[in-house]
Structures are given as structure tokens and as C-alpha cells.
Design an enzyme around this catalytic site. Structure first.
Site, short mmCIF file in Angstrom:
data_model
loop_
_atom_site.label_atom_id
_atom_site.label_comp_id
_atom_site.label_asym_id
_atom_site.label_seq_id
_atom_site.Cartn_x
_atom_site.Cartn_y
_atom_site.Cartn_z
N ASP A 11 -17.09 21.90 0.15
CA ASP A 11 -16.05 21.73 1.14
C ASP A 11 -14.94 20.92 0.45
O ASP A 11 -15.18 20.28 -0.58
CB ASP A 11 -16.62 20.97 2.35
N ASP A 13 -11.79 18.86 2.14
CA ASP A 13 -11.38 17.60 2.77
C ASP A 13 -12.60 16.75 3.13
O ASP A 13 -13.49 17.18 3.85
CB ASP A 13 -10.54 17.87 4.02
N GLN A 56 -8.96 25.51 6.94
CA GLN A 56 -7.60 24.96 6.88
C GLN A 56 -6.83 25.36 8.14
O GLN A 56 -5.83 26.06 8.09
CB GLN A 56 -6.90 25.43 5.60
N ASP A 132 -19.30 17.50 4.29
CA ASP A 132 -19.34 16.22 4.99
C ASP A 132 -19.48 16.41 6.50
O ASP A 132 -19.49 15.44 7.24
CB ASP A 132 -18.10 15.38 4.67
#
Length: 185
Positions: A11, A13, A56, A132
Site C-alpha cells: 500500500d 499512504d 487514490q 496499514d
């Protein structure tokens, strides 16, 4: 591809770069998490294929456009290349949460696209999905990837959720990379 080295899906971000509740909207706002770039490069130099798999929705929300996203990704690629590494590919979903696409995680469309590019099936070929958030882990789990949670970004919040499948936890991408390099050397 070496059968003993899993494909690594990351991933973006909160795993590679600092996340923001207000979205990462510019090249200037795209700042790597300490150690993440060197970790990607080290994995790449050790023979692992690295792909980035990122939602996104800021594009659908009008916060930035695909040219700005490309510039952010160009920055990330250049930083990894400066350290001697390579990112094999980047898949991104530009859609919003209500667009009912097949690519937005927790759906697995972006991962399936990587499988097609490589001519493999992650239910039989080893792959690791590092994220995350729960949706990162779910997308990887849906395609047979080994799910890994990092505690950067939203990781600490995700860690406290009830998740009904096994996954490994690392403090950050650097700790994950050290473990993978040790176990697959």
C-alpha cells in the site's frame, strides 16, 4: 521469477509515505516514512519484485488529478532508483467509495491486474500484501496473499480491530524488510 521469493505488494499512504487525513494532494506533501525508500530498494536489490497497490479516491473527490498523482509516483520511483532499487509496477484506483468499481480495496481488482501482468495466481504463487488498513489486508487475503500489517499510518488503529484471519505485524516497512531479507536470503 524465482519461486522462493514472494512478490511484495505495498500500500502507499501510511506504508511508504506519510498519510494525511486531508489526503496527500501534491508532490510536496508526498513525504516518505523514514526508512521506507531504503527498504524498498533493499528488497528490490535482493531480487524481490515490488508493486504498489493504492486507493487514490482523492482523484474522484477532485483534490488532485492524475498528472499530480503521476508526479508523486515519479518522485517515489526516483527516490527508490537513487538507492539502487526498482518498483516493478504501480496500480491505483482513482474511484471514490461509492463508485462500485472492482479495483478499490478491499476489492482485489488491482491485485488481479498484477497477477495478469506477471502470468501468476497468488493463490499458488507466493505474494505478500503489506498495508496499514483492514482493507489492504482484506484485498490481499482475497487473492491468497500473505497479509502483513505495519503500524505506521493507520496501522495502530487497524491493529485494534477484530480481524478474522491471521496476519503478521511489523512496526514499519523497515522492520518488515529486515525480516523478509533474513528469511529469504
Amino acid at each position: 521469477m524465482s519461486q522462493n521469493k514472494p512478490i511484495i505488494l505495498l500500500d502507499r499512504d501510511g506504508v511508504i509515505n506519510q498519510d494525511s487525513a486531508a489526503y496527500v494532494k501534491s508532490v510536496e506533501e508526498w513525504q516518505p516514512i523514514p526508512g521506507s525508500i531504503k527498504s524498498i530498494a533493499a528488497l528490490s536489490k535482493a531480487g524481490f519484485k515490488i508493486f504498489v497497490v493504492t486507493n487514490q479516491s482523492g482523484i474522484a473527490r477532485g483534490y488532485y488529478n492524475e498528472d499530480t498523482l503521476k508526479a508523486m509516483h515519479d518522485k517515489m520511483i526516483a527516490l527508490v532508483e537513487k538507492e539502487g532499487g526498482v518498483i516493478s509496477g504501480i496500480e491505483y484506483c482513482p474511484h471514490g467509495p461509492d463508485d462500485n468499481c472492482q479495483c478499490r480495496k478491499p476489492k482485489s481488482g488491482m491485485i488481479e491486474s498484477i497477477e495478469r501482468q506477471l502470468g501468476v495466481n497468488f493463490e499458488t504463487y507466493p505474494a505478500i500484501m503489506v498495508g496499514d488498513s483492514l482493507r489492504d489486508l482484506e484485498a490481499g487475503q482475497a487473492r491468497g496473499c500473505t497479509p502483513v500489517l505495519v503500524l505506521t499510518g493507520k496501522g495502530r488503529t487497524t491493529q485494534s480491530k477484530e480481524i478474522d484471519f491471521p496476519f503478521s505485524i511489523y512496526t514499519d516497512l523497515s522492520a518488515f524488510a529486515v525480516s523478509v531479507l533474513h528469511n529469504h536470503s
